[in-house]
Structure formats: C-alpha cells, structure tokens
Design an enzyme around this catalytic site. Structure first.
Site, PDB file in Angstrom:
ATOM      1  CE1 TYR A  81       0.133   1.940   4.311  1.00 28.60           C
ATOM      2  CE2 TYR A  81       1.061  -0.263   4.442  1.00 28.60           C
ATOM      3  CZ  TYR A  81       0.892   0.993   4.978  1.00 28.60           C
ATOM      4  OH  TYR A  81       1.481   1.311   6.176  1.00 28.60           O
ATOM      5  NE  ARG A 133       6.991   4.101   0.490  1.00 31.72           N
ATOM      6  CZ  ARG A 133       6.755   4.834   1.579  1.00 31.72           C
ATOM      7  NH1 ARG A 133       7.706   5.033   2.478  1.00 31.72           N
ATOM      8  NH2 ARG A 133       5.579   5.381   1.771  1.00 31.72           N
ATOM      9  NE  ARG A 147      -5.681 -19.915   4.275  1.00 31.80           N
ATOM     10  CZ  ARG A 147      -4.758 -20.688   4.849  1.00 31.80           C
ATOM     11  NH1 ARG A 147      -4.613 -21.951   4.472  1.00 31.80           N
ATOM     12  NH2 ARG A 147      -3.969 -20.208   5.808  1.00 31.80           N
ATOM     13  CE  LYS A 189       3.220   3.021   3.129  1.00 33.81           C
ATOM     14  NZ  LYS A 189       3.690   3.243   4.505  1.00 33.81           N
ATOM     15  CD  GLU A 224      10.026   1.518  10.437  1.00 36.64           C
ATOM     16  OE1 GLU A 224       9.955   2.455   9.615  1.00 36.64           O
ATOM     17  OE2 GLU A 224      10.014   0.316  10.094  1.00 36.64           O
TER      18      GLU A 224
END
Length: 284
Positions: free
Chosen positions: A33, A52, A100, A147, A179
């Site tokens: 995301y 990114r 799945r 991310k 962070e």
C-alpha cells in the site's frame, strides 16, 4: 456524503465496492500500500510514493496493472470525484483472487483499490504541543523495506503505547530504535545534528524522511544516518517523527522522560515549515 472509490478500473460508491473473500490481501496480507497526502487538491511528494510502490510490487512480484501516467491520472481523478481539498489517498494492491494456497498463484489479476480520507493534515493540532512516545519491542517481520499491509504488530505496538498513556510507539530491536509504529523516528543531538537510522530492510524507506534529509542538508543542518539507542533519544535536544500523514510531528516525551525542555524544538519546527514550503511548491 458517500465517497467514490476506485476498484479495478471501476468508480463506485464506497457501499457498492466489494472484494472477494479469496483475495490474497485478505487471506495472506499479500498486498502492498501507499498513502499520499493531499493539500489544496494537489498531491504531496507523489513521485516518491509512486516510485516506492513500484519497488514494493517488484520485490513481491505483483504487477501494478497501471503504467505511471495512468496511476497519476487515477490519483487526480479520485481527488476530483470526491472534491478532496485536504486529506489522504490510500492505495492498495494485492496479488489478487485465488483459492487458498501458500504458493503464489499463476496468472492471478491484481486487486487495485484507492479511497480518500478527508481530514486536516496541514493544521495538525498536535504540532504545537508535540506527542509522547512509549518504547515497545519490535515484533515485525524482517522485510520492513517492503510497504506491505502486514500491520498487526505495528497496530499492537500502538495500542500498547496508548494503554501506557502515550500517543504513539517507537519500536526497539537489539537495543536500537528502528522506527515508529507508522512513521520514521528522528532525534536532534545536543550538538545540533539530525540523526535518523540508515536505510536497510529493518525499516521502511520513508518518502518524507528522504525529503527531510535533503532539506536539512540544504539548510546546513548536519545529518547522521545511523542507529540510535533509547538512552540517546531520551538525552537528545529534540525528537520528532516524519510520515506522509504527519509531515514533521515533534516528540516531547519518551517513556515519560522529557526530550530537551519538553516542548517542540526549533529544528523540528523549522524542518516542518521548510518541508511544507518545498513540497507544496512541487505538488502535482
């Protein structure tokens, strides 16, 4: 009013947008995301976020589905359709729908979603007072440079910080701060140097972070890209977080210890002002 969202090429009312229960973003957090701030109807630091996103999808082998020009056009269109003057655009790309299985499916079509959130990001009421931080063990996976939507450990850290009466968490691993729960951690030493952890797979490569380091250097502020300890953070002259949603947000206490004089510091506030000046000037 009901927001208009983007889902796989369609513009839909938010109540009509549906995703399969077999989407791998839902079953495996197999998705990435980005969040882009919007001020005055324009996108802030957009090209850094787009770059990114391309890196994250490439690391996981998920095709974006839109070329760079089309992706920018979708961002501009969702701003227009929702008359978004100030707030955020959230974008998520999952590997798509498949039965799945832990193995990646062949030929799955990625699921691409964008939605807006209208909120004040420019006049953040927390800037004047700063925020407080609790130190929490870092329990995330080791590829934090991608991310992904695997945010449960960060969410748990945030909740632990709130339980302890703090506003947010800084994550600690092997004796060093990595962070924040959803932001880059920075300190300013007593000598006036800006210190933030160097890039690696241990932390997200923050877009706002990169802009701030460039601005700091242009302003003559010494920059050190290195790890720092909790004790060093508590003894710093200033501390702050940076992110797409907060820009620069001062930190005034860490685990109850005042940072500096316990008020937002001059370098933090200067960097926030200069960041907004520079990024608003080149917003798209």
């Amino acid at each position: 009013m009901t927001r208009t969202v983007y889902l796989n090429g369609d513009w839909l009312p938010e109540t009509a947008a549906k995703i399969s229960i077999f989407d791998r973003g839902f079953l495996f957090a197999d998705a990435v995301y980005e969040v882009t701030a919007v001020i005055g109807g324009r996108l802030i630091d957009y090209h850094g976020h787009a770059a990114r996103l391309q890196r994250s999808t490439a690391e996981l082998g998920i095709p974006c589905g839109l070329d760079p020009e089309a992706l920018l056009a979708v961002h501009r269109e969702i701003v227009r359709r929702n008359d978004l003057r100030e707030g955020l655009i959230y974008l998520q790309i999952s590997r798509g729908v498949a039965d799945r299985d832990f193995a990646y499916p062949n030929g799955a079509e990625p699921t691409l979603v964008l939605f807006t959130q209208s909120k004040p990001v420019l006049e953040n009421p927390r800037v004047a007072a700063g925020i407080t931080i609790a130190l929490v063990p870092d329990q995330r996976w080791t590829r934090r440079d991608i991310k992904t939507v695997q945010l449960l450990p960060a969410s748990m850290a945030k909740m632990e910080a709130l339980r302890r009466g703090a506003d947010d968490a800084w994550l600690v691993e092997d004796g060093f701060i990595t962070e924040g729960s959803a932001a880059t951690a920075h300190i300013v030493t007593q000598a006036g140097s800006l210190v933030t952890r160097g890039l690696s797979s241990a932390l997200l490569h923050g877009i706002t972070r990169a802009s701030l380091l460039d601005i700091a250097r242009s302003e003559g502020i010494p920059v050190e890209e290195r790890a720092f300890t909790p004790d060093e953070a508590k003894a710093a002259a200033e501390a702050f977080i940076s992110s797409a949603t907060n820009f620069v947000l001062p930190v005034t206490r860490i685990d109850g210890t005042p940072v500096g004089d316990g008020r937002p510091g001059p370098i933090s506030m200067r960097l926030r002002q200069r960041y907004l000046e520079v990024r608003l000037a080149d917003a798209v």
